[in-house]
Design a protein around this motif. Structure first.
Motif, short mmCIF file in Angstrom:
data_model
loop_
_atom_site.label_atom_id
_atom_site.label_comp_id
_atom_site.label_asym_id
_atom_site.label_seq_id
_atom_site.Cartn_x
_atom_site.Cartn_y
_atom_site.Cartn_z
N GLU A 537 0.10 -0.83 -6.25
CA GLU A 537 0.53 -1.11 -7.64
C GLU A 537 0.06 -0.01 -8.59
O GLU A 537 0.79 0.42 -9.48
CB GLU A 537 -0.03 -2.46 -8.11
N LYS A 538 -1.19 0.41 -8.39
CA LYS A 538 -1.74 1.47 -9.24
C LYS A 538 -0.86 2.72 -9.18
O LYS A 538 -0.63 3.39 -10.20
CB LYS A 538 -3.15 1.80 -8.76
N LEU A 539 -0.35 3.01 -7.98
CA LEU A 539 0.45 4.21 -7.79
C LEU A 539 1.85 4.08 -8.39
O LEU A 539 2.57 5.07 -8.49
CB LEU A 539 0.55 4.55 -6.30
N GLN A 540 2.21 2.87 -8.78
CA GLN A 540 3.50 2.71 -9.45
C GLN A 540 3.39 3.06 -10.93
O GLN A 540 4.39 3.21 -11.62
CB GLN A 540 4.03 1.28 -9.25
N GLN A 541 2.13 3.18 -11.40
CA GLN A 541 1.94 3.60 -12.79
C GLN A 541 2.19 5.10 -12.92
O GLN A 541 2.21 5.83 -11.94
CB GLN A 541 0.51 3.33 -13.24
N ASP A 542 2.35 5.49 -14.16
CA ASP A 542 2.47 6.91 -14.48
C ASP A 542 1.06 7.51 -14.44
O ASP A 542 0.17 7.05 -15.16
CB ASP A 542 3.07 7.02 -15.89
N ILE A 543 0.82 8.49 -13.57
CA ILE A 543 -0.51 9.10 -13.51
C ILE A 543 -0.37 10.60 -13.73
O ILE A 543 0.17 11.32 -12.91
CB ILE A 543 -1.18 8.84 -12.15
N PRO A 544 -0.85 11.08 -14.92
CA PRO A 544 -0.66 12.49 -15.25
C PRO A 544 -1.63 13.39 -14.50
O PRO A 544 -2.56 12.91 -13.85
CB PRO A 544 -0.93 12.54 -16.75
N GLY A 545 -1.39 14.68 -14.61
CA GLY A 545 -2.30 15.66 -14.00
C GLY A 545 -1.71 16.22 -12.73
O GLY A 545 -1.27 15.47 -11.86
N LYS A 546 -1.79 17.55 -12.63
CA LYS A 546 -1.21 18.23 -11.48
C LYS A 546 -1.79 17.70 -10.17
O LYS A 546 -2.99 17.75 -9.93
CB LYS A 546 -1.50 19.73 -11.59
N GLY A 547 -0.91 17.19 -9.33
CA GLY A 547 -1.33 16.81 -7.98
C GLY A 547 -2.16 15.55 -7.87
O GLY A 547 -2.48 15.11 -6.76
N VAL A 548 -2.51 14.97 -9.01
CA VAL A 548 -3.43 13.83 -8.99
C VAL A 548 -2.82 12.65 -8.24
O VAL A 548 -3.43 12.08 -7.32
CB VAL A 548 -3.82 13.41 -10.43
N LYS A 549 -1.60 12.30 -8.60
CA LYS A 549 -0.97 11.16 -7.97
C LYS A 549 -0.78 11.40 -6.47
O LYS A 549 -0.98 10.49 -5.66
CB LYS A 549 0.38 10.89 -8.62
N HIS A 550 -0.43 12.62 -6.13
CA HIS A 550 -0.21 12.91 -4.72
C HIS A 550 -1.49 12.68 -3.89
O HIS A 550 -1.45 12.09 -2.81
CB HIS A 550 0.28 14.36 -4.56
N GLN A 551 -2.63 13.14 -4.42
CA GLN A 551 -3.89 12.91 -3.71
C GLN A 551 -4.15 11.41 -3.55
O GLN A 551 -4.62 10.96 -2.50
CB GLN A 551 -5.06 13.57 -4.46
N LEU A 552 -3.86 10.67 -4.60
CA LEU A 552 -4.11 9.23 -4.53
C LEU A 552 -3.19 8.56 -3.51
O LEU A 552 -3.58 7.61 -2.83
CB LEU A 552 -3.95 8.59 -5.91
N GLN A 553 -1.97 9.10 -3.41
CA GLN A 553 -1.05 8.57 -2.39
C GLN A 553 -1.60 8.82 -0.99
O GLN A 553 -1.55 7.95 -0.12
CB GLN A 553 0.34 9.20 -2.55
N LEU A 554 -2.15 10.02 -0.79
CA LEU A 554 -2.75 10.31 0.51
C LEU A 554 -3.89 9.33 0.80
O LEU A 554 -3.99 8.76 1.90
CB LEU A 554 -3.32 11.74 0.54
N LEU A 555 -4.73 9.12 -0.21
CA LEU A 555 -5.89 8.23 -0.01
C LEU A 555 -5.44 6.79 0.24
O LEU A 555 -6.03 6.07 1.05
CB LEU A 555 -6.82 8.29 -1.23
N CYS A 556 -4.39 6.38 -0.46
CA CYS A 556 -3.88 5.02 -0.27
C CYS A 556 -3.40 4.85 1.18
O CYS A 556 -3.70 3.85 1.84
CB CYS A 556 -2.76 4.75 -1.26
N SER A 557 -2.68 5.83 1.67
CA SER A 557 -2.20 5.76 3.06
C SER A 557 -3.38 5.77 4.03
O SER A 557 -3.39 5.04 5.03
CB SER A 557 -1.26 6.93 3.37
N ILE A 558 -4.37 6.61 3.75
CA ILE A 558 -5.53 6.66 4.63
C ILE A 558 -6.25 5.31 4.64
O ILE A 558 -6.64 4.80 5.68
CB ILE A 558 -6.50 7.78 4.21
N TYR A 559 -6.39 4.74 3.44
CA TYR A 559 -7.07 3.44 3.37
C TYR A 559 -6.35 2.41 4.24
O TYR A 559 -6.94 1.76 5.11
CB TYR A 559 -7.16 2.94 1.92
N ALA A 560 -5.05 2.30 4.03
CA ALA A 560 -4.28 1.27 4.73
C ALA A 560 -4.21 1.55 6.23
O ALA A 560 -4.42 0.66 7.05
CB ALA A 560 -2.88 1.17 4.13
#
Ligand SMILES: Cc1cc2nc3c(=O)[nH]c(=O)nc-3n(C[C@H](O)[C@H](O)[C@H](O)COP(=O)(O)OP(=O)(O)OC[C@H]3O[C@@H](n4cnc5c(N)ncnc54)[C@H](O)[C@@H]3O)c2cc1C
Ligand SMILES: Cc1cc2nc3c(=O)[nH]c(=O)nc-3n(C[C@H](O)[C@H](O)[C@H](O)COP(=O)(O)OP(=O)(O)OC[C@H]3O[C@@H](n4cnc5c(N)ncnc54)[C@H](O)[C@@H]3O)c2cc1C
Lengths: 664, 664
Positions: A537-560
Motif C-alpha cells: 500500500e505504501k508503494l501505491q503512494q506518490d514517493i518523490p526522489g530519484k530512485g527512492v521508490k524503486h529501492q523500496l520496491q526491491l525491498l518490498c519484494s525481498i521482504y515478501a
C-alpha cells in the motif's frame, strides 16, 4: 565525521537520492528535522557520553543514569522543547531510565483511567516532575495472567480508605521499572475488595516514598530486583520489588474513570465504556512496533557498514580481498533484515493512523473495529519484536568475532532489546489472542458478519480456498498481486485448516489448547500478510526522489519473497504455489540481492543515525574501523596496569611451583 | 538439596529409570561417577562460588578468575586427579580462564605440530604450569582467512633466528584467549619468510613475558581487547592484542614437525604428512559438539523445571493454575530442544569414535576417510552450536520475565556460549566447506569413486531421486526407516538440484558463489541427516533400564519430526513427502509431546547437574523458586542503601523544582 570517508567508494555507487529516503524513513520532512536536531544535540553533549557504559559497576551506572535523565529534563526545560522534541531527545539519550515509565506508563495510566478530577490533581505534578511515578502491575507470581494478581485493596468504610496489602510472597510486585530506587509514586494494580466481595483487578495511585527524605513510607518494603542481561543494557533501570503491609490510601486514589467505590463502599460502573482502556494498549503497542524498526535498523546499519569494510578471502594476486558484503550468504542473511526494518517502519506508520481511527470511533461510541484493531496491534507487536530480537543477534554474528566486543555496540543493543518480546504481553500469549480473534472471525462468517480491516480478506475465504498462483517466470513475482494473492491464500487456507481441526473437538477450549502451536503459526501467517500488504500500500503512494521508490520496491519484494522461501512449507502444503514457483521466487531473490547490493550503504545511511546513537566502532559512518577498535581496547580497566592485580598472589607462585605458599 | 522437594509430584510421574538414563547421558557408568564426583567437589568448595559473578567489575572478576584457576590447579595436584578428572573439574568450575587455552590449544598445538625434541622441551614446562601458553592466530584484519595473516617471521641466517614482526595495524594479533594479561608464551602464527620468499603461515613458540616480573619482553606490546558480551560471561577471559616490533626467537622455536627451516635457511617439508594437522581439528571440533549438548541441556533443564513450577491462567474455581509446561505451545518450543540435547549427545559420542578411527588410519597412512571426516566434524560443529545458541535464548524466553534476570542463569549461559558459533570456524564458512565436499563427492560418482561414511547415501542417489515416502498413517512416522528414508532423499535431492544449477555456470567457482545460500541449506540438510541417523543407530544398541530406551525413541522421533515440520518446504518441494504426510507427522508430534510431558523432569534430572553448575534460581532441583528469587534480589549493590547514591545531587533538586542548583 571529519577525516577520510573509507566508505566513500560505496556511497558513490548509490543509485537513489539518500536525502529523500531519509524523509521517507522519518515519516516527514518535519519529523526528520526534529530527529536530526535532537540526535545532534545529544551527540554533542559530553554528559550524554555512553561509550564507558559497559565498564561501569551497577551503582556507578545507576548514578550516571539519574544524572543523564535529570540533565535531559533540565535541557528540555531550558530549551523549551516541544513534547515531540523531548520524546526524541530521550530516545537518543539511549539509556533506559525511570523517566521511560514515568512518561510512558504512569502518566498514560492516569490519563486513561483517572477521572477528570484525578487528572487535574495528579497530571500537573507528574508533568512538572514534582513526583515520579511507575507502573506496578506484575507480581512475582503473575505476569501474563493479570487477572490472577494477588495484591489486595480492601475498602475500609470507617476511615474512607483502601488498605493495600501483599498477602503472600508471590504477591510481591516484581519488575516495575523505576520502582526499585527512584519512584515516589506508583499506579498499583490490586484486587478491589469491598464488603468481603472481590471485584477483580483495579488501579490505585499509591505514594511509596517521602517527598522529603525519599525513605519508603510506613508499611512499604521496596528495592531493586538485581542484575539483568548484559553489561550496561537494562541495568540502568531500577526494576523493583514492592511489598505492602496494610498501607492506607484515601479512597479518591483509586482510578475511577470506569468504575467507582462510593463513600458507602458501593462498587459501581460509570457510563464510560471499559473499551477505552484498549485504546491505551493500541497506543503503546504501536510505539513498540515503531521502536522495533528503529532497533533493527541500528543493528542492520552496523552490520552493513562493517560488511563493506571487512574483507576476507578472494584476493587475486595480492590485490584487495572480497568485501564480505559481496558474499551471497552474507546478503541472504542481511538483506531480508534490511527489508524488514523498512517493512516494520511502514506498518508502524499505518498503526499510528489506526490508533487515531480507533480513538475517533470510540469517541463516537463506535466499538465495531476495536477487536480487530486490538488483535492487529497485539500480533504486530509480537511479530516485529520477535524478528527484531533475533535479527540483532544475527547482525552480531554477521560481524564475525569483532561483533562479540562491546565496542561493536551489538551486545548491548541485543541485551537491552530482548525483554520487549516479553513485556507488554508475552509474544506467544499475544499470538494466541490473535488466533482466537481469527477463529472467531471465520466462525461468524456464516451469520453474515463481515470481517473488517486487516481481516477483511477472510470474507473472501471461499474464493481464496481455490487459489493457485499463476506465476510462470521469476519476474512475475515482482507483481504486487502475485505476492498478495499468495500471502492471503496461505493465511486463509491455514485458518480454514485450523477451524476444521478445531471442529473435531467436542470441547472447543480443549481443542484450542491441543492445537495451540498450529494456531500460533496461523496467527503469524496472518500478521506477515498485514506487513506485506501495508508495504505494498505504501508503494501505491506518490514517493518523490530519484530512485527512492524503486529501492523500496526491491525491498518490498525481498521482504515478501524471503518470507515465502522461509515458510515455503506453508505455501506448498496449502497448494498456493508449486515447487517450481517456489524455486522461481528463490532465483528472483538472488537477483534482487544483487540489485540492492550497490545501494546497501545508502539504504542504511538513510536511517540518519549519528555515531553517538549507533554506539558502534564497527558501524562508524566513516568506516574507519580498525584504528578505532585498537584504540578502544586500551581503555579497558584491565589495561590500567601492565601486570594484572592478582599476579603476585596467584600466578607467580604457580609458575614458580610454590603453590603451597600462595594465599589460596 | 535438603528441605521440601517442590517437584516431587513431577518426579513421581516419571515412567523410566532416571539413574540408568544418567549413565546413558554420561556415556558410561565410569564417566558418570567421575563427573558426579567432580561436580560435587566443585559445588561444595566456597572458592568456586559463582553467584556473585554478575556484579563484579572487570578487574575483580579477572582477579577472581585467576584465583579459581590457580586454586583448581592446586586441588588437581593435591588430590592427584587423573587427566579426565582434571578436565571435568575445570568444566564444573564453569568460568572461562586462560587455562582453557593453555590445555585446549597451546599444548595440543605443540603436540600436533612440534617435533619430538620440541615436545620434550616444552611439554613438561607447560604440563607443570611453569609457563602459560595461548594460541595466537587471529589478527585484527584476518580471522576466517588464515592464509591472509600478515604477521611475518623472517629468518635471519646471520644469527640463526626468526624475526617476528607486525608490519601493519591489521596484523596485530587480536582475540587470543589468555593472551591479554596472563600468558607467558604463545604459539604465534606468522608468514614464514626465508631469503625473501614467502612460504605461507606457520606456527612459532614465542615467549611474551618475563618469567620473573611478568613484564612484556622488549619489542612486545600486549594488552586486553576490552569488554565482551554479558556481565561475567567471557569477561573472565583476557582475550588479547599483541604487536611485535622485530622480536627475535631462536630458529628451533618454529614448530617443525611438518616443515622445517635449516641452519642455512633452506625451507623443506618433512616426511610427516600435512594431513596430521586435520586430526587436531577433528579432535577439537568433536569436543565442541559434546559441549554443545551440555550447554543446551543446561538451558533446557532450567526452562523445564521452571515451566513445571510456573503456573499461569486456567485456574478453575480458585484451584491451582495450569503449569505452563502443560501448554502445547510451550511444549512445541521446549521439547524439540530437549530432544536436540540428547541427539547432540549421541552424535558427539559417535564423533569421538570417528576421531579415533581417523587417527588409527592416519597412523597407517590411510588418508581415504579424512576429507569426509573433516567435512562431517565441520558441519556438525556448525549445526550443533547454531542450534544451541538459539536454543539457549529460546529457553530464556520460555521463562517469561524472570528469565531476563541474571539469577536465572540464562543470560550468562547465552553470553558465554555464543562465540562458539564464530570461533573454530565461522558457522557459515564451515557449511560452505561441507557444501564443497558434497559437490565434489557427487561430481566424482561418475568416475566410480564410492562415497564413504556419512556421505555413503550419495552413492544411492539414483534410487533416492525416485523416493516418495509411503507413510499412510501418523504412527508410520515412528518407523526409523520412514524417517531415515525421507531425510536421505531430501538431502540427496537438494544436492542434485544444486549440482544441476551449478552445471549451468561456465565458471564453477562463480556458480558456487552465486548459489552459496542454497548450498548452505543443502549442507545443513546433510548434517541433520547425520544427527538423525546416529540417533537411530544408538537406539539399535542394547540400552538397559526400565523405560529408558522407550523415552529415547520418543525423543528421537521428536527430534526428526520437528525438523521435518520446520523444514517442510524442503521435504515437500523435493517430493519426498506429500502435504498429507507432513500433516500426519505434525499430528504425531503433538501426541509425542503428551507422552514426554510426564517424563520431562526425569529427562532433565538425568543430566545430573548440580545446582552450583546450573547456577539458576529458576532451575533449582527442588523447584523452590520464589523465595530464592526474592532472597537473591536483595543482594544487588543498589540495595546497599535505601536511598540511592545520586538522589541528593540529581533527583531531589528535580522534585523540588530547583534544577538550577543541581550539580549538572
Ligand atoms: C525488562 C522488563 C521490564 C518490565 N517492566 C514492567 C513494568 O514496568 N511494570 C510491570 O507491571 N511489569 C513489568 N514487567 C513484567 C512483564 O510485563 C511480564 O514479565 C510479562 O507480562 C510476562 O509475564 P511473565 O513474566 O509472568 O511470563 P509467564 O506468563 O510466566 O511466561 C512464561 C512462559 O509461559 C508461557 N505462557 C504463559 N501463559 C500461557 C498461555 N496461556 N498459553 C501458552 N503459554 C503461556 C509464555 O509463553 C512463556 O513462555 C517487565 C518485565 C521485564 C522483563
Ligand atoms: C570469544 C572468542 C575467542 C577467541 N579465541 C581465539 C583464540 O584463542 N585464538 C585465536 O587465534 N583466535 C581466537 N578467536 C578468533 C576467532 O577464531 C575468529 O573470530 C573466527 O575465526 C572468525 O573470524 P572473523 O572474526 O575474522 O570473522 P569474519 O571472517 O570476518 O566473518 C565476518 C562475516 O563474514 C562472513 N564470511 C567470511 N568469509 C566468508 C566466505 N568466504 N564466504 C561467505 N561468508 C564469509 C562470515 O560468515 C561472517 O558473517 C576468538 C574469537 C572469539 C569471539
Amino acid at each position: 565525521m571529519e577525516g577520510v570517508d573509507h566508505l566513500a567508494f560505496e556511497r558513490n555507487k548509490t543509485q537513489f537520492d539518500v536525502e529523500e529516503m531519509k524523509i521517507v524513513w522519518a515519516g516527514s520532512r518535519h519529523a526528520l528535522e526534529v530527529s536530526d536536531k535532537m540526535a545532534r544535540l545529544v551527540a554533542s553533549d559530553p554528559v550524554f557520553r555512553k561509550d564507558d557504559r559497559p565498564v561501569l559497576g551497577r551503582k556507578e551506572l545507576f548514578k550516571n543514569t539519574m544524572k543523564k535523565a535529570v540533565y535531559a529534563w533540565k535541557r528540555i526545560i531550558e530549551l523549551r522543547l516541544t513534547e515531540e522534541e523531548a520524546a526524541m531527545l530521550r530516545t537518543f539519550v539511549d539509556q533506559p531510565a525511570f523517566t521511560d515509565l514515568h512518561w510512558g506508563m504512569f502518566i498514560p495510566a492516569i490519563k486513561g483511567q483517572g477521572t477528570e478530577e484525578q487528572q487535574q490533581k495528579w497530571l500537573p505534578l507528574a508533568q512538572r516532575m514534582q513526583i515520579i511515578g511507575c507502573y506496578a502491575q506484575t507480581e512475582l507470581g503473575h505476569g501474563s495472567n493479570v487477572q490472577g494478581l494477588e495484591t489486595t485493596a480492601t475498602f475500609d468504610p470507617k476511615t474512607d480508605e483502601f488498605v493495600i496489602h501483599s498477602p503472600t510472597l508471590t504477591s510481591s510486585k516484581w519488575w516495575p521499572g523505576g520502582l526499585g530506587k527512584v519512584s515516589t509514586h506508583a499506579v498499583v494494580y490490586a484486587r478491589l475488595i469491598t464488603d468481603g466481595q472481590d471485584h477483580g483487578v483495579h488501579g490505585f495511585i499509591v505514594q511509596l516514598r517521602s517527598l522529603d527524605d525519599h525513605l519508603p513510607l510506613p508499611g512499604i518494603t521496596v528495592g531493586d530486583i538485581g542484575m539483568k542481561f548484559g553489561n550496561g543494557a537494562y541495568n540502568s533501570m531500577d526494576n523493583g520489588v514492592l511489598r505492602f503491609d496494610h498501607v492506607r490510601i484515601p479512597r479518591n486514589q483509586m482510578l475511577m474513570r470506569v468504575s467507582q467505590v462510593t463513600r458507602e463502599g458501593k462498587y459501581a460502573q460509570s457510563s464510560v465504556p471499559r473499551q477505552l482502556v484498549y485504546g491505551t494498549m493500541v497506543y503503546v503497542r504501536q510505539t513498540i512496533v515503531r521502536d522495533a524498526s528503529s532497533a533493527l535498523a541500528r543493528a542492520v546499519c552496523i552490520a552493513t557498514r562493517y560488511s563493506a569494510v571487512r574483507r576476507q578471502f578472494g584476493s587475486k594476486k595480492g590485490g584487495l580481498e572480497t568485501q564480505v558484503l559481496d558474499y551471497k550468504t552474507q546478503q541472504a542473511r542481511l538483506f531480508p533484515l534490511l527489508a524488514s526494518a523498512y517493512a516494520f517502519r511502514f506498518v508502524g506508520e499505518w498503526l499510528k493512523w489506526l490508533y487515531m481511527d480507533v480513538m475517533q470511533r470510540l469517541q463516537a461510541n463506535d466499538f465495531s473495529t476495536l477487536p480487530e484493531a486490538h488483535a492487529c496491534t497485539a500480533g504486530l507487536k509480537s511479530l516485529t519484536t520477535s524478528i527484531t530480537a533475533d535479527g540483532i543477534e544475527e547482525c552480531r554474528k554477521l560481524c564475525g568475532g569483532h561483533g562479540y566486543l562491546c565496542s561493536s555496540g551489538l551486545p548491548e543493543l541485543f541485551a537491552v532489546y530482548i525483554p520487549t518480546c516479553t513485556y507488554e504481553g508475552d509474544n506467544i500469549v499475544l499470538q494466541l489472542q490473535v488466533a482466537r480473534h481469527l477463529i472467531k472471525t471465520i466462525s461468524k462468517l456464516g451469520s453474515g458478519k463481515k470481517p473488517v480491516g486487516t481481516t477483511s480478506y477472510i470474507g473472501r475465504v471461499e474464493q481464496l480456498m481455490l487459489y493457485h498462483s499463476d506465476v510462470q517466470k521469476a519476474e512475475d513475482w515482482l507483481q504486487p498481486n502475485a505476492v498478495l494473492g499468495a500471502f492471503e491464500a496461505r493465511a486463509a487456507k491455514k485458518l480454514v485448516a485450523c477451524a476444521k481441526n478445531l471442529s473435531k473437538f467436542t470441547n472447543p477450549e480443549q481443542g484450542f489448547q491441543e492445537l495451540a502451536a498450529d494456531l500460533v503459526e496461523t496467527a503469524v501467517a496472518h500478521c506477515q500478510l498485514i506487513v506485506v500488504s501495508k508495504f505494498i500500500e505504501k508503494l501505491q503512494q506518490d514517493i518523490p526522489g530519484k530512485g527512492v521508490k524503486h529501492q523500496l520496491q526491491l525491498l518490498c519484494s525481498i521482504y515478501a519473497l524471503s518470507l515465502l522461501h522461509k515458510h515455503s512449507g506453508d505455501f506448498l502444503s496449502t497448494g498456493c504455489i508449486t515447487p517450481k514457483q517456489g524455486s522461481l521466487a528463490n532465483d528472483l531473490l538472488r537477483s534482487l540481492y544483487s540489485q540492492v547490493r550497490p545501494n546497501a550503504i545508502g539504504l542504511v545511511d538513510a536511517f540518519n543515525y549519528t555515531d553517538h546513537y549507533l554506539g558502534s566502532v564497527l558501524g562508524r559512518y566513516d568506516g574507519d574501523v580498525y584504528p578505532k577498535l585498537y584504540e578502544e581496547a586500551w581503555k579497558d580497566p584491565l589495561n590500567d596496569s601492565v601486570v594484572p592485580d592478582g599476579f603476585q598472589e596467584y600466578i607467580r607462585p604457580m609458575l614458580k611451583q610454590q603453590l603451597r605458599n600462595a594465599r589460596l
